[in-house]
Design an enzyme around this catalytic site. Structure first.
Site, PDB file in Angstrom:
ATOM      1  N   HIS A 121       1.093  -1.322   0.191  1.00  0.00           N
ATOM      2  CA  HIS A 121       0.020   0.171   0.014  1.00  0.00           C
ATOM      3  C   HIS A 121       1.141   1.268   0.012  1.00  0.00           C
ATOM      4  O   HIS A 121       2.447   1.436   0.589  1.00  0.00           O
ATOM      5  CB  HIS A 121      -0.959   0.063   1.090  1.00  0.00           C
ATOM      6  N   ASP A 202       3.142  -4.605   8.697  1.00  0.00           N
ATOM      7  CA  ASP A 202       1.988  -3.304   7.780  1.00  0.00           C
ATOM      8  C   ASP A 202       0.857  -4.314   7.949  1.00  0.00           C
ATOM      9  O   ASP A 202       0.434  -5.219   7.515  1.00  0.00           O
ATOM     10  CB  ASP A 202       2.098  -3.140   6.486  1.00  0.00           C
ATOM     11  N   GLN A 205      -4.670  -5.129   6.634  1.00  0.00           N
ATOM     12  CA  GLN A 205      -5.507  -5.522   6.381  1.00  0.00           C
ATOM     13  C   GLN A 205      -4.702  -7.150   7.419  1.00  0.00           C
ATOM     14  O   GLN A 205      -6.091  -8.041   7.134  1.00  0.00           O
ATOM     15  CB  GLN A 205      -5.267  -6.216   4.630  1.00  0.00           C
ATOM     16  N   LYS A 228      -9.899  -0.992  10.329  1.00  0.00           N
ATOM     17  CA  LYS A 228     -10.590  -2.696   9.761  1.00  0.00           C
ATOM     18  C   LYS A 228     -10.545  -3.161  10.655  1.00  0.00           C
ATOM     19  O   LYS A 228     -10.806  -4.240   9.765  1.00  0.00           O
ATOM     20  CB  LYS A 228      -9.162  -2.133   9.370  1.00  0.00           C
ATOM     21  N   CYS A 366      -4.972   2.595  -3.487  1.00  0.00           N
ATOM     22  CA  CYS A 366      -3.825   3.446  -3.007  1.00  0.00           C
ATOM     23  C   CYS A 366      -2.176   2.161  -3.692  1.00  0.00           C
ATOM     24  O   CYS A 366      -1.964   1.857  -2.270  1.00  0.00           O
ATOM     25  CB  CYS A 366      -3.630   3.427  -1.657  1.00  0.00           C
TER      26      CYS A 366
HETATM   27  C1  LIG Z   1      -2.438  -3.075   3.818  1.00  0.00           C
HETATM   28  C2  LIG Z   1      -2.873  -1.204   4.023  1.00  0.00           C
HETATM   29  N1  LIG Z   1      -1.872  -0.563   4.587  1.00  0.00           N
HETATM   30  C3  LIG Z   1      -1.853   0.654   5.060  1.00  0.00           C
HETATM   31  C4  LIG Z   1      -3.220   1.570   5.282  1.00  0.00           C
HETATM   32  C5  LIG Z   1      -3.321   2.717   5.499  1.00  0.00           C
HETATM   33  O1  LIG Z   1      -4.406   2.593   6.668  1.00  0.00           O
HETATM   34  P1  LIG Z   1      -4.829   3.352   7.104  1.00  0.00           P
HETATM   35  O2  LIG Z   1      -5.948   4.711   6.520  1.00  0.00           O
HETATM   36  O3  LIG Z   1      -5.502   2.973   8.544  1.00  0.00           O
HETATM   37  O4  LIG Z   1      -4.235   4.705   8.015  1.00  0.00           O
HETATM   38  C6  LIG Z   1      -4.060   0.975   4.453  1.00  0.00           C
HETATM   39  C7  LIG Z   1      -5.840   1.234   4.197  1.00  0.00           C
HETATM   40  O5  LIG Z   1      -6.297   0.737   4.064  1.00  0.00           O
HETATM   41  C8  LIG Z   1      -3.744  -0.448   4.059  1.00  0.00           C
HETATM   42  O6  LIG Z   1      -4.699  -1.694   3.379  1.00  0.00           O
END
Ligand SMILES: Cc1ncc(COP(=O)(O)O)c(C=O)c1O
Length: 409
Positions: A121, A202, A205, A228, A366
Site C-alpha cells: 500500500h 503493515d 489488512q 479495519k 492505494c
Molecule cells: C495494507 C494497508 N496498509 C496501510 C493502510 C492505511 O491504513 P489507514 O488509512 O487506516 O492509515 C491500508 C488502508 O487501506 C492498507 O490496506
C-alpha cells in the site's frame, strides 16, 4: 461448511438493521462497528469525558485508567511483552510514517537498504520514499511472480537476492489490500532477521485475518488501524519491541512526550508517552478495546473458514459470468477479490453496483505501482467480512451479471 453463526454475528452491528438495503463489501476500506464499540465510545463522551495524563480530578484519573486499560487490552491481543510496547497513533499510515521517520533519523545511514514488496500500500512505500533521497537510503522492491489464475505472489528467489545485500530494514504487508493474497510472512521475517534486518509489518489488512503473536512472529514492528478491526476511525496501533521503539526519533513533538523542555533543548519521556505527542484519540482507544473484547468472544478459526466460504462462493460464481477478468486467486487469499469487466472502466461497474446498493471500491486501491506492474488501470474490489451473508454473495453475483449485460449494450 462453516460452524460460524454469521447471522448472530451480524446482529451485533446496528448498521445492518438501520440501513438494511445495503450490501457492504468494502470491508478492506473500513469495517462496520458492533454495538459494543458504539456504546464504549458513547459512554466515554456521555459520562467519562476528560483528558488523560493531565488533570488532578477524578474524571481525568478515570479516563487515564480506561485509556491505559485499552493499551493493556491491545498488548494482550498481540501478546506483546509489555503495554509500553503499544503506541497509539492515528492509524497504520501514521504508524508506518513514525517508523520510517524514526529509523531514518536514528539508525539508517547513507547507502543502507530498505526492502519492501511489490504488493505494498502507498503507506508502506511513500513513508520510506519521503526520506530515502535526503538520507541516501536505497529502497528495493521484491518483484511479483505468478498470474491471476494461480495467484500473484512475491518472487522469493529475488527476495533472497535482496537479502544478500544486507538490508537494514525489511517492511512487508501481511495481506495485500489490492489482491487479497497472504504473504508467507513467518519465513520471510525469519530470513530477514537472519540477515540482521529490522522487520516491520503493515498489518492493516492482516489483523482481521490472523492476529499476530509478537512472541513468535519475527517482527520488530507491527502496525494496524482500529477501523479495519470493527473499531473507530482515527486510531491505529504501532507495536514495537522496546529496544527499537526507544531508538525511534519522535515524528511529533509536544504534549506529554517530553520529560523536560527548555528553549535550548528537550528531553523525551519514557515509552509509550515518548511517541504519543498531543491529546490522543481517547474514545477511539476505548472503542478499539471494546472491538477486541467483542471479536475475542468468537472463534478466530471459524471466522477464517467462514470468510473462505464467502470467498469461494463468490469466486466460483464469477467463473460463470462471461467477460470478467479476475486479478485475485482463491487460494491463499484473506477474503478480497479484485476484478474488471473486459474493456470497461472499473468506476462504471462500481456505479452500477451502487445503484443496487452494493458498496465496493473501484480504482487502484492505494497501490498504484502494483497496478502498473499488472498493466491494468484499476479494478473493482469486493472485500468480505464475517457479517456478510451467503445470500448477499448470491445477490452480488446476480447484480454483477446484470451489470456486465448493461455495460455490453
Ligand atoms: C495494507 C494497508 N496498509 C496501510 C493502510 C492505511 O491504513 P489507514 O488509512 O487506516 O492509515 C491500508 C488502508 O487501506 C492498507 O490496506
Amino acid at each position: 461448511m462453516s460452524d460460524f453463526n454469521a447471522a448472530a454475528f451480524r446482529q451485533h452491528f446496528p448498521f445492518f438493521t438501520e440501513q438494511p438495503e445495503w450490501i457492504y463489501l468494502d470491508n478492506a476500506a473500513t469495517t462496520h462497528k458492533p454495538a459494543a464499540v458504539l456504546d464504549a465510545v458513547g459512554l466515554f463522551y456521555r459520562q467519562q469525558n476528560s483528558n488523560v495524563h493531565r488533570g488532578t480530578h477524578l474524571l481525568s484519573e478515570t479516563a487515564t485508567n480506561l485509556y491505559e486499560d485499552a493499551r493493556t487490552c491491545v498488548q494482550k491481543y498481540l501478546n506483546a511483552a509489555e503495554s509500553a510496547e503499544i503506541i497509539f497513533t492515528s492509524g497504520t499510515t501514521a504508524a508506518l510514517n513514525q517508523i520510517a521517520y524514526g529509523l531514518m533519523h536514528s539508525v539508517l545511514k547513507a547507502g543502507d537498504r530498505v526492502v519492501i514488496s511489490a504488493l505494498e500500500h502507498h503507506a508502506n512505500i511513500v513513508s520510506w520514499q519521503l526520506h530515502c533521497q535526503r538520507f541516501g537510503v536505497i529502497l528495493d522492491v521484491i518483484p511479483l511472480q505468478g498470474d491471476a489464475a494461480s495467484g500473484y505472489q512475491l518472487d522469493l528467489n529475488a527476495y533472497n537476492k535482496l537479502l544478500s545485500l544486507n538490508p537494514k530494514v525489511v517492511s512487508l504487508t501481511q495481506v495485500s489490500n489490492a489482491l487479497g493474497c497472504i504473504l508467507p510472512l513467518e519465513n520471510m521475517l525469519l530470513a530477514a532477521k537472519a540477515c540482521g534486518a529490522i522487520t516491520v509489518v503493515d498489518g492493516a489488512q492482516g489483523i482481521a485475518w490472523q492476529v499476530p503473536d509478537m512472541q513468535t512472529l519475527a517482527a520488530d514492528f507491527y502496525c494496524f488501524s482500529a477501523h479495519k478491526l470493527y473499531g473507530p476511525t482515527g486510531l491505529g496501533v504501532l507495536y514495537g519491541k522496546r529496544e527499537w521503539l526507544e531508538k525511534l526519533t519522535p515524528l511529533l513533538g509536544g504534549g506529554e512526550m517530553i520529560e523536560h523542555v527548555s528553549f535550548a533543548r528537550s528531553r523525551f519521556n519514557q515509552l509509550p508517552a515518548r511517541l504519543e505527542a498531543g491529546t490522543p484519540s481517547i474514545a477511539a482507544a476505548l472503542g478499539l478495546a471494546a472491538a477486541i473484547r467483542f471479536i475475542s468472544t468468537f472463534d478466530a478459526e471459524q471466522i477464517k473458514s467462514y470468510k473462505r466460504l464467502l470467498l469461494k462462493t463468490f469466486h466460483d460464481g464469477i467463473q460463470h459470468i462471461p467477460g470478467i477478468n479476475l486479478l485475485s486467486a482463491q487460494q491463499n487469499n484473506a477474503g478480497i477479490v479484485t476484478l474488471n469487466v473486459q474493456g470497461e472502466h472499473p468506476a462504471d461497474l462500481a456505479l452500477l453496483l451502487n445503484e443496487q446498493r452494493i458498496a465496493v471500491r473501484a480504482g487502484q486501491h492505494c497501490a498504484m505501482p502494483l497496478f502498473e506492474l499488472l498493466a491494468v488501470p484499476g479494478a473493482v474490489r469486493f472485500a468480505f467480512a464475517p457479517y456478510n451473508q451467503l445470500t448477499e454473495v448470491e445477490q452480488c453475483l446476480n447484480a454483477l451479471t446484470q451489470a456486465v449485460e448493461i455495460l455490453a449494450l
